[in-house]
Design an enzyme around this catalytic site. Structure first.
Site, PDB file in Angstrom:
ATOM      1  CG  ASN A 143      -1.677   1.296   1.403  1.00  0.00           C
ATOM      2  OD1 ASN A 143      -2.528   1.635   0.590  1.00  0.00           O
ATOM      3  ND2 ASN A 143      -1.353   2.032   2.452  1.00  0.00           N
TER       4      ASN A 143
ATOM      5  CB  SER B 117      -4.502   4.312  -8.700  1.00  0.00           C
ATOM      6  OG  SER B 117      -5.252   5.488  -8.960  1.00  0.00           O
TER       7      SER B 117
ATOM      8  CE1 TYR C 112      -0.783   7.275  -7.473  1.00  0.00           C
ATOM      9  CE2 TYR C 112      -2.641   7.690  -8.944  1.00  0.00           C
ATOM     10  CZ  TYR C 112      -2.129   7.139  -7.775  1.00  0.00           C
ATOM     11  OH  TYR C 112      -2.961   6.450  -6.930  1.00  0.00           O
ATOM     12  CB  ALA C 113      -1.956   7.573 -14.810  1.00  0.00           C
TER      13      ALA C 113
ATOM     14  CE  LYS D 170      -0.504   3.593  -7.020  1.00  0.00           C
ATOM     15  NZ  LYS D 170      -0.183   2.638  -5.936  1.00  0.00           N
TER      16      LYS D 170
ATOM     17  CB  ILE E 269     -10.428   6.008  -0.405  1.00  0.00           C
ATOM     18  CG1 ILE E 269     -10.616   4.836  -1.381  1.00  0.00           C
ATOM     19  CG2 ILE E 269     -10.604   5.557   1.035  1.00  0.00           C
ATOM     20  CD1 ILE E 269     -11.975   4.186  -1.341  1.00  0.00           C
TER      21      ILE E 269
END
Length: 251
Positions: A90, A145, A158-159, A162, A191
């Protein structure tokens, strides 16, 4: 409440947010939980809360970008508890600068990949050595994600990182299934946690809520419940799967 009874679980990045939710549910289901991250005081607070709730937990320092700390986390866990059954990846350094392709520097790109993909890869690599010795193998759960479901207007690195976690999940599942090691990925949607609630713009929350199939935002426990399933023996025949838990936004 004993779905993870006698299992030893590491939950990386469990000093805040989603990680806390996973760690608490794991402990409630009977697992011995290693809470880890860079913030010892916050980590110990999570451990104390788990113990107050009747669970078993301990804290171990870990920096997802530091290979030596990853190695020590895994080896110390096995030395303390005798085995490692579950690894939940995580941890990630949140808030790193990101942007469109023309805005990104190589340093920005590398920082995000080191945290979100390289660190996950190396933690798995270290855990495999011990899981392969277990008679019943083990379970690896990667936290991905929904950003990897398609292109992103701004968070390019980031994309992309992931999306790499998605493929890493499938590769591990394929390569180590015969060792009774399964690997799955959970992609959280929005979240809302105590840490990010004040920073997520209300407009973003409203847009998200109007585009999902349910009538509330996600919470850490929503991710924790699916992680309990993946960590338990109930998921023995489930591996290489990528589950998006986003309230139906990408359904």
């Amino acid at each position: 409440m004993n779905r993870l009874k006698d299992k030893v679980a590491i939950v990386t990045g469990s000093t805040s947010g989603i990680g806390i939710g996973i760690a608490r549910l794991y402990a409630a289901e009977g697992a011995k939980v290693v809470v880890c991250g860079r913030r010892a005081e916050k980590g110990q607070a999570v451990v104390d809360r788990i113990r107050e709730e009747g669970g078993e937990a301990s804290f171990h320092f870990m920096d997802i970008t530091d290979t030596a700390s990853i190695e020590k986390l895994i080896s110390d866990t096995v030395e303390t508890y005798g085995k490692l059954d579950i690894l939940v990846n995580n941890a990630a350094n949140v808030g790193l600068p990101d942007g469109r392709v023309d805005e990104l520097t190589l340093e920005m790109w590398d920082a995000i990949f080191n945290s979100d993909l390289r660190g996950t890869f190396y933690t798995i690599k270290c855990a495999l050595e011990y899981m392969r010795k277990n008679e019943n193998g083990g379970s690896i759960v990667n936290i991905g994600s929904m950003a990897s479901c398609g292109g992103d207007l701004g968070a390019t690195a980031y994309a992309s990182a992931k999306a790499g976690v998605d493929m890493l999940t499938k590769s591990v599942a394929l390569q180590y299934g015969k060792d009774n090691i399964r690997c799955n990925c959970v992609r959280p949607g929005l979240i809302v946690t105590p840490e990010n609630d004040a920073y997520v713009a209300q407009a973003v929350k409203d847009i998200f809520l109007s585009n999902i199939a349910v009538n509330r935002y996600g919470c850490p426990e929503d991710i924790g419940h699916i992680c309990v399933y993946f960590g338990s023996d109930e998921s023995y025949y489930t591996s290489g799967q990528i589950i998006t838990v986003d309230g139906g936004m990408n359904s």
